[in-house]
Design an enzyme around this catalytic site. Structure first.
Site, short mmCIF file in Angstrom:
data_model
loop_
_atom_site.label_atom_id
_atom_site.label_comp_id
_atom_site.label_asym_id
_atom_site.label_seq_id
_atom_site.Cartn_x
_atom_site.Cartn_y
_atom_site.Cartn_z
N PHE A 1 -79.79 -7.03 -14.59
CA PHE A 1 -79.09 -5.99 -13.80
C PHE A 1 -79.35 -4.65 -14.45
CE2 PHE A 1 -75.59 -3.25 -12.50
CZ PHE A 1 -75.64 -3.43 -11.13
N ASP B 1 -82.70 -2.08 -22.06
CA ASP B 1 -81.52 -1.60 -21.34
C ASP B 1 -80.29 -2.05 -22.14
OD1 ASP B 1 -79.31 -1.27 -19.75
OD2 ASP B 1 -80.25 -2.05 -17.91
N LYS C 1 -72.01 3.07 -20.19
CA LYS C 1 -70.72 2.43 -20.42
C LYS C 1 -70.01 3.00 -21.65
CE LYS C 1 -71.76 -1.80 -17.86
NZ LYS C 1 -70.72 -1.78 -16.84
C1 LIG Z 1 -77.33 -3.72 -18.40
C2 LIG Z 1 -76.87 -2.74 -17.37
N1 LIG Z 1 -77.71 -1.78 -16.96
C3 LIG Z 1 -77.34 -0.87 -16.05
C4 LIG Z 1 -76.09 -0.90 -15.48
C5 LIG Z 1 -75.71 0.12 -14.45
O1 LIG Z 1 -74.85 1.05 -15.01
P1 LIG Z 1 -73.98 2.00 -14.05
O2 LIG Z 1 -73.07 1.12 -13.28
O3 LIG Z 1 -73.28 2.93 -15.00
O4 LIG Z 1 -74.95 2.72 -13.18
C6 LIG Z 1 -75.18 -1.89 -15.87
C7 LIG Z 1 -73.85 -1.97 -15.26
O5 LIG Z 1 -73.17 -2.96 -15.30
C8 LIG Z 1 -75.59 -2.84 -16.84
O6 LIG Z 1 -74.77 -3.81 -17.24
#
Ligand SMILES: Cc1ncc(COP(=O)(O)O)c(C=O)c1O
Length: 404
Positions: free
Chosen positions: A144, A229, A258
């Site tokens: 994700f 990520d 986050k």
């Molecule tokens: C690993 C990862 N990348 C990207 C995101 C996306 O972040 P945002 O919701 O702040 O756009 C998330 C959100 O849960 C995530 O867990």
């Protein structure tokens, strides 16, 4: 902690009227009005032990004083100068974050998806300059990376590829945890490999030992970039500032979100100087590097780096892991996965949603990222006593659903 409350709306027992809101998620009926540390209060004065913490965002819990102070001081000094000018909070955060992570440059934005979008753009630009226009990025099933069109296309979340066609091209997916599959997928048109050190939304999926080291070695050997990520795993969540530190790996590009803002919308892209090839105009945003959010980011970073803080995250994580095994065992929930203070408990049947609902009744906030998986992502300064309280309430919720 006091159980008195100070609701901002009169207590009434009818569910909040959300008809004027786009329904982006299914929300339970309580109206949350106040937070402090690991606790949230609803408008009726009921208090909840929060092990969701804004989906791993509130790394210092609700309304921490250092965030309040940073916000108040910055708001009274310089609320916004626009990204067109230098500001101290942004310069300081970039300096300290790069110094503590091994990267050379930072770009600040407001969400994890935006940081990943920037990472995808940076890799593609680097491919134009350094790899004959190569642009394809290898990502993993179950991953994700966000909800913009490009980050949805990068994500391996089942069903995402069929939404909002046409999908952004340029991504190929391989199984998570399988370095050999990554190597087989690399060709002349590949520019980067992008993975989460632990897949969070997939249900806290931990790769086999050596996976990140293998990806680092093979991306270097093939001359492609490694993008990590760390939106969910970064900023102390794993017990280190970056989860990749456990593997001794430094990526070419890393994204954070986050926890970096401790509850305010801040995210970042970090890049090594060899790949940091954006020219003015390539990347930006009205709120990029906003003084308010970067001032908070600086205060949060310093709190995480205070002596003993990350060790305490590891200690609390161990207590949580042991407790989940103990409580889960009684109900046939025997698999506990995670690191630091990001954990999942696998349930013996797809009843995670029902357990979340039962936990709410017992004053506990939990998250179910998958039908048979509960996820635990408390404040990083959660106390030993709060972990025990959580386990006791979890036991009651599991009993309601699984003993029934
Ligand atoms: C690993 C990862 N990348 C990207 C995101 C996306 O972040 P945002 O919701 O702040 O756009 C998330 C959100 O849960 C995530 O867990």
């Amino acid at each position: 902690m006091s159980t008195t409350h100070n609701p901002t709306t009169p207590a009434d027992h009818s569910p909040p009227d959300s008809s004027a809101l786009v329904p982006i998620t299914v929300r339970p009926t309580p109206l949350m009005v106040r937070g402090a540390g690991s606790w949230l209060w609803d408008a009726e004065g009921k208090r909840y032990l929060d092990f969701v913490q804004g989906w791993a965002v509130n790394c210092l819990g609700h309304c921490p004083q250092i965030v309040q102070r940073a916000l108040a001081e910055q708001a009274a000094t310089l609320l916004n100068a626009s990204p067109a000018y230098h500001t101290l909070p942004q310069l300081r955060l970039a300096r300290e974050l790069t110094a503590h992570t091994g990267f050379d440059q930072a770009f600040f934005c407001s969400s994890g998806a935006e940081a990943n979008e920037a990472a995808i753009k940076l890799a593609r630009k680097w491919g134009q300059l350094q790899r004959n226009g190569a642009s394809e990025i290898i990502t993993t099933h179950g991953s994700f990376h966000g909800r913009t069109l490009a980050t949805m296309a990068a994500s391996g979340k089942p069903g995402f590829d069929a939404l909002f066609p046409p999908a952004v091209p340029g991504f190929v997916k391989v199984p998570f945890g399988d370095a050999a599959a990554v190597e087989r997928a690399i060709h002349a048109g590949t520019v980067a490999v992008m993975v989460e050190p632990i897949q969070g939304e997939a249900g806290v999926v931990v790769p086999p030992p050596g996976y990140l080291q293998a990806l680092r070695a093979l991306t270097q050997a093939h001359g492609v970039l490694l993008i990590l990520d760390e939106v969910q795993t970064g900023m102390g969540r794993s017990g280190r500032l970056l989860a990749a530190e456990h593997a001794g790996v430094l990526a070419d590009i890393c994204t954070l979100g986050k926890g970096i803002g401790g509850g305010v919308p801040l995210a970042a892209l970090l890049a090594r100087k060899q790949v940091s090839c954006f020219a003015p105009g390539d990347q930006g945003g009205t709120f990029a590097g906003h003084p308010l959010t970067t001032a908070v980011g600086l205060a949060v970073l310093r709190a995480l780096l205070a002596p003993g803080f990350l060790q305490q995250v590891c200690n609390a994580g161990e207590q949580l892991r042991e407790g989940l095994l103990r409580v889960g065992n009684a109900y046939g929930a025997t698999e506990v996965r995670g690191q630091g203070l990001l954990w999942a408990l696998s349930l013996p049947s797809p009843c995670a949603r029902a357990v979340v609902d039962a936990a709410l009744q017992h004053g506990l906030l939990l998250n179910a990222p998958q039908p048979a998986t509960l996820r635990f992502m408390p404040a990083l300064d959660v106390s030993a006593q709060e972990i025990e309280q959580m386990l006791e309430r979890l036991g009651r919720a599991l009993s309601d659903v699984l003993a029934a």
